[in-house]
Structure formats: structure tokens, C-alpha cells
Design a protein around this motif. Sequence first.
Motif, PDB file in Angstrom:
ATOM      1  N   LEU A 297       3.435   2.169   2.591  1.00  0.00           N
ATOM      2  CA  LEU A 297       3.010   2.511   3.890  1.00  0.00           C
ATOM      3  C   LEU A 297       2.726   0.962   4.864  1.00  0.00           C
ATOM      4  O   LEU A 297       2.965   0.857   5.841  1.00  0.00           O
ATOM      5  CB  LEU A 297       1.478   3.046   3.985  1.00  0.00           C
ATOM      6  CG  LEU A 297       1.455   4.685   3.388  1.00  0.00           C
ATOM      7  CD1 LEU A 297       0.230   4.872   3.573  1.00  0.00           C
ATOM      8  CD2 LEU A 297       2.369   5.323   4.250  1.00  0.00           C
TER       9      LEU A 297
ATOM     10  N   LEU B  69       0.834  -1.126   0.039  1.00  0.00           N
ATOM     11  CA  LEU B  69      -0.122   0.008   0.050  1.00  0.00           C
ATOM     12  C   LEU B  69       0.938   1.238  -0.048  1.00  0.00           C
ATOM     13  O   LEU B  69       1.998   1.361   0.803  1.00  0.00           O
ATOM     14  CB  LEU B  69      -0.764   0.139   1.254  1.00  0.00           C
ATOM     15  CG  LEU B  69      -2.133  -0.929   1.290  1.00  0.00           C
ATOM     16  CD1 LEU B  69      -2.965  -0.903   2.455  1.00  0.00           C
ATOM     17  CD2 LEU B  69      -2.816  -0.968   0.065  1.00  0.00           C
TER      18      LEU B  69
ATOM     19  N   MET C 287      -4.765   5.930  -0.665  1.00  0.00           N
ATOM     20  CA  MET C 287      -3.866   5.019  -0.612  1.00  0.00           C
ATOM     21  C   MET C 287      -4.027   4.042  -1.995  1.00  0.00           C
ATOM     22  O   MET C 287      -5.254   4.061  -2.228  1.00  0.00           O
ATOM     23  CB  MET C 287      -3.642   4.034   0.514  1.00  0.00           C
ATOM     24  CG  MET C 287      -3.096   4.693   1.863  1.00  0.00           C
ATOM     25  SD  MET C 287      -2.767   3.647   3.134  1.00  0.00           S
ATOM     26  CE  MET C 287      -4.251   2.859   3.470  1.00  0.00           C
TER      27      MET C 287
ATOM     28  N   ASP D 134       0.908   5.751  -0.406  1.00  0.00           N
ATOM     29  CA  ASP D 134       0.333   6.854  -0.238  1.00  0.00           C
ATOM     30  C   ASP D 134       0.688   7.852  -1.598  1.00  0.00           C
ATOM     31  O   ASP D 134       1.059   7.211  -2.670  1.00  0.00           O
ATOM     32  CB  ASP D 134       0.632   7.683   0.921  1.00  0.00           C
ATOM     33  CG  ASP D 134       2.119   8.077   0.909  1.00  0.00           C
ATOM     34  OD1 ASP D 134       2.830   8.160   0.016  1.00  0.00           O
ATOM     35  OD2 ASP D 134       2.955   8.712   1.982  1.00  0.00           O
ATOM     36  N   GLN D 135       0.121   9.092  -1.564  1.00  0.00           N
ATOM     37  CA  GLN D 135      -0.120   9.807  -2.548  1.00  0.00           C
ATOM     38  C   GLN D 135       1.333  10.246  -3.159  1.00  0.00           C
ATOM     39  O   GLN D 135       1.625  10.749  -4.217  1.00  0.00           O
ATOM     40  CB  GLN D 135      -0.984  11.009  -2.263  1.00  0.00           C
ATOM     41  CG  GLN D 135      -2.472  10.686  -2.104  1.00  0.00           C
ATOM     42  CD  GLN D 135      -3.107  11.785  -1.739  1.00  0.00           C
ATOM     43  OE1 GLN D 135      -2.695  12.872  -1.123  1.00  0.00           O
ATOM     44  NE2 GLN D 135      -4.359  11.901  -1.698  1.00  0.00           N
TER      45      GLN D 135
END
Length: 149
Positions: free
Chosen positions: A79, A71, A109, A73-74
Motif C-alpha cells: 500500500l 506497508l 496494515m 494490507d491483509q
Amino acid sequence: MSLHPLIALGLLALLSACSQTPPATTPAPAPVPRPAVSTAPLTPLPAELRELSGQLLDVPLAGEAEVALLLVDQRDRPLLLLASTRLSGKGGALPFSLRFAPNQLAPGMRAELRARVSQGGVLTLHLPPRQIDPSVSVALGELRLVPAP
């Protein structure tokens, strides 16, 4: 009474015990060959899990491959690790399968498949990050690795 005869008797007993042939041991069983890795699941996939499968191409014989579903993030920062596997290269296509629970995806995510190959501790090949829809199981087919920068 002197201790010399007792010490001599003890040493004689120790030497006679050491000179005897050891009891016969049973030979170790021959190692069982590992079955070939298959992309077909060994057990049915539970309803709450998803699966990614495919083949990494051009993994060298001495290469150690790691495939991971992350996963991110932007800002493309990892993460959470959803699933991963380590495989040994065989000089050709290397099948893999990852099972994971898709319920860990939060807003902002996305899931990415990443892979890398090391030889002697040096990164030699990698798979450019590939965005994955975690809500469905996917057969990705053949994935070509590129030289690491």
C-alpha cells in the motif's frame, strides 16, 4: 567594389584562428573515492524516526539490490513505501540501513521488509517478506537471499 577580397580576407582570418593552439586547460581533478558503506548512522536518529539495519548475504558482484520497507494490507498487497534504498553488489555481504517514520501505520496494515537483486535487468534473488515491528528500531543482522522463482 567586389566582395571577393572581403570573403578571402574573412576566410584567411578564420583559418588563422583555427590553426592557433588552444589555451592550456587545467586537468580535471581526480575522482574522490566513495567511502565504504557503514551500518552505523552518520547522524543521530531523531526521536520521531525508526531505523532498520542489517546485511544482505550472497549479493553477486554485478547485482543491483533494492531493499524496501512497505506497508501491506491483509491480502499482502503493498500500500505504501515507507523507506527504500538501492545498493550495488560487491560479491559478499552488503550492509543497508533504512530510516522511516512509524506513524503511517493504520489498523489492518503491517510493515514488511522486502529485498530483491537483479542482474542485467533480470530478477535473480529475493528476500522472503519479513514482518517488521515499526514501533522500534531493529538491527536485523545477516539476511540470506534465496533464488527468485
